[in-house]
Design a protein around this motif. Sequence first.
Motif, PDB file in Angstrom:
ATOM      1  N   GLU A 116       6.798 -58.177  -0.639  1.00 13.92           N
ATOM      2  CA  GLU A 116       7.540 -57.665   0.505  1.00 13.92           C
ATOM      3  C   GLU A 116       8.426 -56.519   0.028  1.00 13.92           C
ATOM      4  N   ALA A 117       8.149 -55.315   0.523  1.00 13.17           N
ATOM      5  CA  ALA A 117       8.908 -54.141   0.112  1.00 13.17           C
ATOM      6  C   ALA A 117      10.354 -54.236   0.629  1.00 13.17           C
ATOM      7  N   PRO A 118      11.301 -53.652  -0.119  1.00 15.60           N
ATOM      8  CA  PRO A 118      11.121 -52.966  -1.404  1.00 15.60           C
ATOM      9  C   PRO A 118      11.092 -53.959  -2.561  1.00 15.60           C
ATOM     10  N   VAL A 119      10.430 -53.582  -3.621  1.00 13.61           N
ATOM     11  CA  VAL A 119      10.393 -54.413  -4.823  1.00 13.61           C
ATOM     12  C   VAL A 119      10.993 -53.631  -5.983  1.00 13.61           C
ATOM     13  N   SER A 120      11.473 -54.354  -6.961  1.00 13.45           N
ATOM     14  CA  SER A 120      12.045 -53.733  -8.148  1.00 13.45           C
ATOM     15  C   SER A 120      11.064 -53.832  -9.310  1.00 13.45           C
ATOM     16  N   GLY A 121      11.356 -53.082 -10.359  1.00 11.59           N
ATOM     17  CA  GLY A 121      10.551 -53.201 -11.565  1.00 11.59           C
ATOM     18  C   GLY A 121      10.646 -54.584 -12.169  1.00 11.59           C
ATOM     19  N   GLY A 122      11.827 -55.221 -12.052  1.00 15.72           N
ATOM     20  CA  GLY A 122      12.002 -56.576 -12.572  1.00 15.72           C
ATOM     21  C   GLY A 122      11.125 -57.583 -11.854  1.00 15.72           C
ATOM     22  N   TYR A 123      10.994 -57.446 -10.526  1.00 15.87           N
ATOM     23  CA  TYR A 123      10.116 -58.332  -9.744  1.00 15.87           C
ATOM     24  C   TYR A 123       8.682 -58.243 -10.259  1.00 15.87           C
ATOM     25  N   LEU A 124       8.182 -57.010 -10.405  1.00 13.34           N
ATOM     26  CA  LEU A 124       6.810 -56.820 -10.872  1.00 13.34           C
ATOM     27  C   LEU A 124       6.641 -57.368 -12.286  1.00 13.34           C
ATOM     28  N   LEU A 125       7.610 -57.123 -13.150  1.00 11.95           N
ATOM     29  CA  LEU A 125       7.520 -57.573 -14.533  1.00 11.95           C
ATOM     30  C   LEU A 125       7.449 -59.095 -14.625  1.00 11.95           C
ATOM     31  N   ILE A 126       8.347 -59.810 -13.920  1.00  5.51           N
ATOM     32  CA  ILE A 126       8.414 -61.270 -14.008  1.00  5.51           C
ATOM     33  C   ILE A 126       7.132 -61.909 -13.496  1.00  5.51           C
ATOM     34  N   TRP A 127       6.670 -61.472 -12.334  1.00  4.72           N
ATOM     35  CA  TRP A 127       5.502 -62.125 -11.754  1.00  4.72           C
ATOM     36  C   TRP A 127       4.207 -61.741 -12.469  1.00  4.72           C
ATOM     37  N   MET A 128       4.163 -60.563 -13.061  1.00 10.73           N
ATOM     38  CA  MET A 128       2.996 -60.223 -13.871  1.00 10.73           C
ATOM     39  C   MET A 128       2.954 -61.064 -15.142  1.00 10.73           C
ATOM     40  N   VAL A 129       4.108 -61.363 -15.720  1.00 15.50           N
ATOM     41  CA  VAL A 129       4.156 -62.234 -16.900  1.00 15.50           C
ATOM     42  C   VAL A 129       3.606 -63.618 -16.562  1.00 15.50           C
ATOM     43  N   ILE A 130       4.064 -64.180 -15.431  1.00 16.81           N
ATOM     44  CA  ILE A 130       3.586 -65.508 -15.017  1.00 16.81           C
ATOM     45  C   ILE A 130       2.096 -65.465 -14.694  1.00 16.81           C
ATOM     46  N   LEU A 131       1.675 -64.407 -14.023  1.00 18.05           N
ATOM     47  CA  LEU A 131       0.262 -64.262 -13.684  1.00 18.05           C
ATOM     48  C   LEU A 131      -0.601 -64.235 -14.939  1.00 18.05           C
ATOM     49  N   TYR A 132      -0.163 -63.516 -15.960  1.00  9.98           N
ATOM     50  CA  TYR A 132      -0.942 -63.422 -17.182  1.00  9.98           C
ATOM     51  C   TYR A 132      -0.988 -64.743 -17.945  1.00  9.98           C
ATOM     52  N   ILE A 133       0.050 -65.567 -17.831  1.00 10.27           N
ATOM     53  CA  ILE A 133       0.007 -66.888 -18.467  1.00 10.27           C
ATOM     54  C   ILE A 133      -1.122 -67.724 -17.863  1.00 10.27           C
ATOM     55  N   GLY A 134      -1.168 -67.780 -16.535  1.00 11.16           N
ATOM     56  CA  GLY A 134      -2.234 -68.531 -15.876  1.00 11.16           C
ATOM     57  C   GLY A 134      -3.603 -67.936 -16.137  1.00 11.16           C
ATOM     58  N   TRP A 135      -3.671 -66.619 -16.102  1.00 12.32           N
ATOM     59  CA  TRP A 135      -4.947 -65.938 -16.299  1.00 12.32           C
ATOM     60  C   TRP A 135      -5.466 -66.162 -17.721  1.00 12.32           C
ATOM     61  N   THR A 136      -4.562 -66.080 -18.698  1.00 11.65           N
ATOM     62  CA  THR A 136      -4.960 -66.308 -20.084  1.00 11.65           C
ATOM     63  C   THR A 136      -5.463 -67.731 -20.293  1.00 11.65           C
ATOM     64  N   LEU A 137      -4.732 -68.702 -19.761  1.00 15.24           N
ATOM     65  CA  LEU A 137      -5.141 -70.098 -19.900  1.00 15.24           C
ATOM     66  C   LEU A 137      -6.511 -70.321 -19.281  1.00 15.24           C
ATOM     67  N   LEU A 138      -6.751 -69.723 -18.138  1.00 13.30           N
ATOM     68  CA  LEU A 138      -8.027 -69.876 -17.447  1.00 13.30           C
ATOM     69  C   LEU A 138      -9.158 -69.178 -18.204  1.00 13.30           C
ATOM     70  N   THR A 139      -8.959 -67.929 -18.567  1.00 20.20           N
ATOM     71  CA  THR A 139     -10.057 -67.157 -19.148  1.00 20.20           C
ATOM     72  C   THR A 139     -10.440 -67.633 -20.544  1.00 20.20           C
ATOM     73  N   LEU A 140      -9.454 -67.906 -21.394  1.00 17.20           N
ATOM     74  CA  LEU A 140      -9.832 -68.300 -22.758  1.00 17.20           C
ATOM     75  C   LEU A 140     -10.418 -69.712 -22.783  1.00 17.20           C
ATOM     76  N   SER A 141      -9.951 -70.609 -21.897  1.00 21.27           N
ATOM     77  CA  SER A 141     -10.548 -71.948 -21.821  1.00 21.27           C
ATOM     78  C   SER A 141     -11.979 -71.863 -21.309  1.00 21.27           C
ATOM     79  N   HIS A 142     -12.198 -70.978 -20.325  1.00 23.83           N
ATOM     80  CA  HIS A 142     -13.533 -70.825 -19.763  1.00 23.83           C
ATOM     81  C   HIS A 142     -14.485 -70.204 -20.783  1.00 23.83           C
ATOM     82  N   MET A 143     -14.050 -69.174 -21.491  1.00 14.48           N
ATOM     83  CA  MET A 143     -14.912 -68.554 -22.495  1.00 14.48           C
ATOM     84  C   MET A 143     -15.205 -69.501 -23.653  1.00 14.48           C
TER      85      MET A 143
END
Length: 476
Positions: A116-143
Amino acid sequence: MESRIAPDTTGASGQSDQPRLGNWTKTAFALPAAPIAAMGLPIVVYLPPFYANEMGLGLALVGYIFMITRFWDVFTDPVLGVLSDKYKTRWGRRRHWIVLSVPIMLVSVWMVFMPEAPVSGGYLLIWMVILYIGWTLLTLSHMSWGAELTPDYNERSSVQAFREMALIGGMILVLLMPVFIEAMEPENLGAARVASMGWFVLILLPITVAIAVWVVPERRVPDPVHVRWQEAVRVLVANAPLRRVLVADLISGVSGGIVTGLFLFLAADVLDLKNASLLILVYLTSGCLFVPIIVRLSYKWGKHRTLAYSSLFSAVTVPLIFLVSPGDLLFAVFIWICLGVNMGAGPFLFRSIMADVADHDEVQGHNQRTGLFYSLLTLTNKVGAALAVGITYPALELVGFVPGVENASAAEMGLRMIYVLPPMAIGFIVAWVMWNFPIDEETQSENRRILSQRAAAAEGAGGNAGASIAPLGGSD
């Protein structure tokens, strides 16, 4: 979720005595790759321009944020890889981690794809970090799960090819979403387009994961053996095949990140192609169609030589982009069909080769560390993609390129050079690194024979006999 664990029935010859995996089993296993790719493509292609333009964060800040979050995986990938190897349940070693990743992914995808606009750089940074944790767990376990489904040199390529086709299929499907969104003419096209891709992941991910973990059993693998960390690091550092794969995958990630991360700018602002999504679909469809051909060629030439030839083909075709005139869609389609060959070949061959490298490491180090090895593989690719965005976005500002406006011819040529020259050089380097890769089908068969003997000795002794057999002399 079923708790079936398929036994390892590798014969003394090093080849598997167990039945070949059926196409339905391979398909069920590969299905979660579709939403994985459906999220991964927008992160590289659509989210950076969306947050830079529509969300107003600017090119440089978005480039730095995406680079920082990718480097966050330098920490999370090995940690999650070790956890994936270490902790088993009655469902096996991989499937419970895949299930655990789903809620993390669902929440973070909602926050990143539907801000929901406006967003800050901190918002994008925090949620991208969490997203990558889930994505990493999923992708490396699957591979890692895919690497352990079969010990056979060529069948591993087949398993990873099914996964690659599911990945590309997911990309194709998610790219169709903007077509329907554009036809609806929403008030905020950029936000609606990104949100549609998020919804695709939210719906498809839990369904495909449920099918995979219910249908596909895990193959029995040895329990981890305690090895002092000093010895474990020594084996990793001495593993020449591992170093080659990681170096080649790292720079391939840089190349892929440039080609995908700058594509929209090149297509819309330099080549004046009105429907850039169509060209991406051509690129992905080409990759998907060539995967079965590349698999057959890898049976004939070996995985590493096939990978080298594919990289050379990409290196000599990407400079053709200099010859594309603005509005020349037909020639652009031809070029991106050629580029799609390497896009489809490289990723699944790297993953298949890494399964053989993990076996080689087990022979040397007496421990099964597939999860750790695939965490290193995902790490290098992500770091490569992070470097691509973190370097090329600021570089665009240096050459004076501004997206969405009429640019000077020098700025447009600067973008073409940034897009073409690094991937061309990387193609030649990858071919050189992988040309004489030391693990071929014969070496892999010998490694499987040694591991089969150890497993038989351990079973006969009623315990893990891996430490009772001396390692081979060298790791090259």
